[in-house]
Design a protein around this motif. Structure first.
Motif, PDB file in Angstrom:
ATOM      1  N   GLU A 217      66.475  62.604  -1.398  1.00 41.94           N
ATOM      2  CA  GLU A 217      67.352  61.426  -0.892  1.00 41.94           C
ATOM      3  C   GLU A 217      67.515  61.683   0.762  1.00 41.94           C
ATOM      4  N   ASP A 218      66.887  62.825   1.065  1.00 36.25           N
ATOM      5  CA  ASP A 218      66.909  63.013   2.596  1.00 36.25           C
ATOM      6  C   ASP A 218      65.661  63.981   2.927  1.00 36.25           C
ATOM      7  N   LEU A 219      64.562  63.328   2.298  1.00 35.47           N
ATOM      8  CA  LEU A 219      63.068  64.264   2.501  1.00 35.47           C
ATOM      9  C   LEU A 219      62.865  64.643   3.786  1.00 35.47           C
ATOM     10  N   GLN A 220      63.317  63.916   4.972  1.00 35.60           N
ATOM     11  CA  GLN A 220      63.024  64.037   6.444  1.00 35.60           C
ATOM     12  C   GLN A 220      64.126  64.951   6.977  1.00 35.60           C
ATOM     13  N   LEU A 221      65.101  65.479   6.240  1.00 29.19           N
ATOM     14  CA  LEU A 221      66.109  66.114   6.733  1.00 29.19           C
ATOM     15  C   LEU A 221      66.863  65.660   7.856  1.00 29.19           C
ATOM     16  N   GLU A 222      67.161  64.316   7.780  1.00 31.27           N
ATOM     17  CA  GLU A 222      67.849  63.834   9.165  1.00 31.27           C
ATOM     18  C   GLU A 222      69.188  64.117   8.935  1.00 31.27           C
ATOM     19  N   HIS A 223      69.692  64.633   7.764  1.00 33.67           N
ATOM     20  CA  HIS A 223      70.990  65.060   7.539  1.00 33.67           C
ATOM     21  C   HIS A 223      71.250  66.747   7.199  1.00 33.67           C
ATOM     22  N   GLY A 224      71.718  67.278   8.068  1.00 33.28           N
ATOM     23  CA  GLY A 224      71.694  68.779   7.452  1.00 33.28           C
ATOM     24  C   GLY A 224      70.550  69.678   7.541  1.00 33.28           C
ATOM     25  N   TYR A 225      69.787  69.538   8.825  1.00 37.48           N
ATOM     26  CA  TYR A 225      68.298  70.135   9.005  1.00 37.48           C
ATOM     27  C   TYR A 225      68.848  71.666   9.312  1.00 37.48           C
ATOM     28  N   THR A 226      68.171  72.536   8.316  1.00 43.12           N
ATOM     29  CA  THR A 226      67.943  73.997   8.687  1.00 43.12           C
ATOM     30  C   THR A 226      66.403  74.166   8.665  1.00 43.12           C
ATOM     31  N   SER A 227      65.957  75.325   9.426  1.00 41.45           N
ATOM     32  CA  SER A 227      64.897  75.933   9.221  1.00 41.45           C
ATOM     33  C   SER A 227      64.395  76.266   7.746  1.00 41.45           C
ATOM     34  N   TRP A 228      65.515  77.082   7.033  1.00 38.76           N
ATOM     35  CA  TRP A 228      64.977  77.227   5.631  1.00 38.76           C
ATOM     36  C   TRP A 228      65.052  76.129   4.829  1.00 38.76           C
ATOM     37  N   ARG A 229      65.847  75.190   5.054  1.00 37.58           N
ATOM     38  CA  ARG A 229      65.711  74.029   4.121  1.00 37.58           C
ATOM     39  C   ARG A 229      64.491  73.077   4.472  1.00 37.58           C
ATOM     40  N   ALA A 230      63.889  73.284   5.691  1.00 35.19           N
ATOM     41  CA  ALA A 230      62.700  72.855   6.154  1.00 35.19           C
ATOM     42  C   ALA A 230      61.564  73.279   5.282  1.00 35.19           C
ATOM     43  N   TYR A 231      61.554  74.492   5.518  1.00 37.29           N
ATOM     44  CA  TYR A 231      60.294  75.449   4.943  1.00 37.29           C
ATOM     45  C   TYR A 231      60.432  75.341   3.437  1.00 37.29           C
ATOM     46  N   SER A 232      61.338  75.677   2.843  1.00 39.38           N
ATOM     47  CA  SER A 232      61.278  75.712   1.432  1.00 39.38           C
ATOM     48  C   SER A 232      61.228  74.355   0.808  1.00 39.38           C
ATOM     49  N   GLY A 233      61.985  73.312   1.455  1.00 39.26           N
ATOM     50  CA  GLY A 233      61.456  71.965   0.785  1.00 39.26           C
ATOM     51  C   GLY A 233      60.474  71.400   0.955  1.00 39.26           C
ATOM     52  N   SER A 234      59.542  71.933   2.112  1.00 41.82           N
ATOM     53  CA  SER A 234      58.162  71.345   2.111  1.00 41.82           C
ATOM     54  C   SER A 234      57.173  72.043   1.097  1.00 41.82           C
ATOM     55  N   LYS A 235      57.496  73.515   0.874  1.00 45.41           N
ATOM     56  CA  LYS A 235      56.781  74.065  -0.025  1.00 45.41           C
ATOM     57  C   LYS A 235      56.931  73.550  -1.577  1.00 45.41           C
ATOM     58  N   ILE A 236      58.033  73.097  -1.543  1.00 44.83           N
ATOM     59  CA  ILE A 236      58.234  72.538  -3.007  1.00 44.83           C
ATOM     60  C   ILE A 236      57.680  71.172  -3.136  1.00 44.83           C
ATOM     61  N   ALA A 237      57.772  70.275  -2.151  1.00 47.58           N
ATOM     62  CA  ALA A 237      57.065  69.211  -2.053  1.00 47.58           C
ATOM     63  C   ALA A 237      55.517  69.276  -2.256  1.00 47.58           C
ATOM     64  N   ALA A 238      54.888  70.453  -1.667  1.00 44.87           N
ATOM     65  CA  ALA A 238      53.652  70.732  -1.680  1.00 44.87           C
ATOM     66  C   ALA A 238      53.239  70.940  -3.087  1.00 44.87           C
ATOM     67  N   GLN A 239      53.859  71.663  -3.774  1.00 47.12           N
ATOM     68  CA  GLN A 239      53.616  72.008  -5.170  1.00 47.12           C
ATOM     69  C   GLN A 239      53.866  70.847  -6.079  1.00 47.12           C
ATOM     70  N   VAL A 240      54.951  69.979  -6.015  1.00 51.37           N
ATOM     71  CA  VAL A 240      55.166  68.790  -6.654  1.00 51.37           C
ATOM     72  C   VAL A 240      54.020  67.838  -6.329  1.00 51.37           C
ATOM     73  N   PHE A 241      53.446  67.669  -5.236  1.00 50.08           N
ATOM     74  CA  PHE A 241      52.150  67.032  -4.853  1.00 50.08           C
ATOM     75  C   PHE A 241      50.942  67.286  -5.689  1.00 50.08           C
ATOM     76  N   GLY A 242      50.757  68.824  -5.672  1.00 54.23           N
ATOM     77  CA  GLY A 242      49.583  69.272  -6.067  1.00 54.23           C
ATOM     78  C   GLY A 242      49.586  69.095  -7.771  1.00 54.23           C
ATOM     79  N   PHE A 243      50.806  69.229  -8.310  1.00 53.85           N
ATOM     80  CA  PHE A 243      50.752  68.993  -9.891  1.00 53.85           C
ATOM     81  C   PHE A 243      50.621  67.637 -10.202  1.00 53.85           C
ATOM     82  N   GLU A 244      51.285  66.675  -9.417  1.00 57.50           N
ATOM     83  CA  GLU A 244      51.222  65.141  -9.547  1.00 57.50           C
ATOM     84  C   GLU A 244      49.891  64.984  -9.580  1.00 57.50           C
TER      85      GLU A 244
END
Length: 305
Positions: free
Chosen positions: A159-186
Motif C-alpha cells: 500500500e506504500d511501496l515507495q515509502l512516501e509515508h514513514g520512510y526509514t532506512s531499515w524499511r527501505a532495505y528490508s522491503g526492497s529485498k522482500i520485493a526482490a524475492q517476491v519478484f524472483g518467485f513470481e
C-alpha cells in the motif's frame, strides 16, 4: 552429496552476466565463475571500478574470460542500452541480479523518475533489465535474484511501496529485498505458465562482511578497524567470497530447478544449501499484486502471460 565450492563444474563456453560485480558478493561471484571457465560479464555503473574488478579477476584467475558492461540500474537509458547489448550478443546462460544498495540513506531519496532510491536500485532496475533482455537468455538459462535474511525481519508495504509515508532506512532495505524475492518467485511462476525453459532462482548470501573478506586492490580494501570489528563477529559472519558460493551454485548446479531458494547452511554462514524462504516471499497472491506495481514504477511492461 553436498556442494563443493572448491571443485566447481566446468563452465567453459557459458556466458554469465553479474550486475554490481565490481565489489562485494557480486565481484566474488564473477571471480569464482571465471575460475570455473565461464565468460563473465560485469554489469557496473562506475567505469573505473569496473576496470579495477576486471583487472583483479585477470590477475587472480589465469586465462579468465571477463569483460565489463556499462550498467546503472537506476538509469533507464543505461538499462536499455545494456539490454540491447545483451540482445545483440544472445546466448546468455545466466543473469545474476546482484547490484543493490546495502546501506540505505537515512532520509528518503528518489531517482530521476521519482522512485524511492533503494527500491529503484534493488528491484526496479533489475525488473526492467530482465523484461527487456529476457530473449537474450538461452534455453535452459537461469535468472538468479539476490534476496536477503533481512526479508525475515520486515514486511512488504504494497500500500506504500515507495515509502512516501514513514520512510526509514531499515524499511527501505528490508522491503526492497522482500520485493526482490517476491519478484524472483513470481517470475518463475510466469515463466512456467508461458512454457519457457528459463528458470528463476532466489538466493541469499547470509551475513557476509567486507572485514572478513580477502583484500583486493580496487575491490575490497577494509580499514584495520573494520577488520577488527568484523572479526569480533566471526562466530556468525563470513567473508563476501564465501557468501558468493550461494549465487555461484545457483548458476552452476544442474540439479536445481526454477523456484528453488538457496542460502548458507547455518543461516548467516556456511555452505550453500536449499533453504526455506518466507511465506510472504513465496505467496502467489503477493506476487500477483506486486507485479503491476513494478511494471508501473519501472515504466516497463513485462512480456509474459
Amino acid at each position: 552429496m553436498g556442494w563443493d565450492a572448491t571443485a566447481l563444474p566446468e563452465a567453459r563456453g557459458r556466458t554469465v552476466v553479474v550486475t554490481g560485480a565490481n565489489a562485494g558478493v557480486g565481484y566474488f561471484t564473477a571471480e569464482q565463475l571465471a575460475g570455473a571457465g565461464a565468460n563473465v560479464v560485469l554489469g557496473c555503473r562506475d567505469p573505473e571500478r569496473a576496470e579495477a574488478a576486471v583487472s583483479a579477476i585477470r590477475r587472480r584467475v589465469p586465462r579468465a574470460s571477463v569483460e565489463a558492461l556499462p550498467l546503472d540500474v537506476t538509469d533507464r537509458r543505461s538499462i536499455d542500452a545494456a539490454a540491447d547489448s545483451l540482445l545483440a550478443r544472445g546466448g546468455v546462460d545466466a543473469l545474476v541480479l546482484n547490484a543493490g544498495i546495502v546501506h540505505p540513506p537515512r532520509s528518503r531519496r528518489t531517482d530521476a523518475y521519482g522512485n524511492e532510491l533503494v527500491l529503484s536500485t534493488n528491484v526496479l532496475g533489475h525488473f526492467r533489465l530482465v523484461a527487456r533482455a529476457l530473449p537474450a537468455v538461452a534455453d535452459g538459462g537461469r535468472i538468479v535474484t539476490l534476496g536477503s535474511l533481512a526479508s525475515r525481519l520486515g514486511r512488504l508495504r504494497l500500500e506504500d511501496l515507495q515509502l512516501e509515508h514513514g520512510y526509514t532506512s531499515w524499511r527501505a532495505y528490508s522491503g526492497s529485498k522482500i520485493a526482490a524475492q517476491v519478484f524472483g518467485f513470481e517470475l518463475d511462476r510466469r515463466l512456467r505458465a508461458a512454457g519457457s525453459s528459463v528458470e528463476s532462482i532466489v538466493v541469499h548470501p547470509g551475513y557476509s562482511t567486507s572485514g572478513r573478506t580477502p583484500g583486493i586492490r580496487g575491490v575490497n580494501q577494509p580499514s584495520r578497524l573494520k577488520r577488527f570489528a568484523d572479526n569480533l563477529q566471526a562466530a556468525w559472519t563470513q567473508g563476501k567470497d564465501d557468501g558468493a558460493h550461494v549465487p555461484v551454485r545457483a548458476v552452476l548446479d544442474p540439479t536445481l530447478t526454477g523456484g528453488d531458494h538457496l542460502g548458507p547452511a547455518l543461516w548467516t554462514k556456511g555452505a550453500p544449501v536449499h533453504a526455506p524462504a518466507t511465506r510472504s516471499s513465496r505467496s502467489p497472491r503477493q506476487g500477483a499484486r506486486l507485479w503491476p506495481l513494478l511494471e508501473a514504477a519501472s515504466g516497463q511492461p513485462f512480456p509474459l502471460p
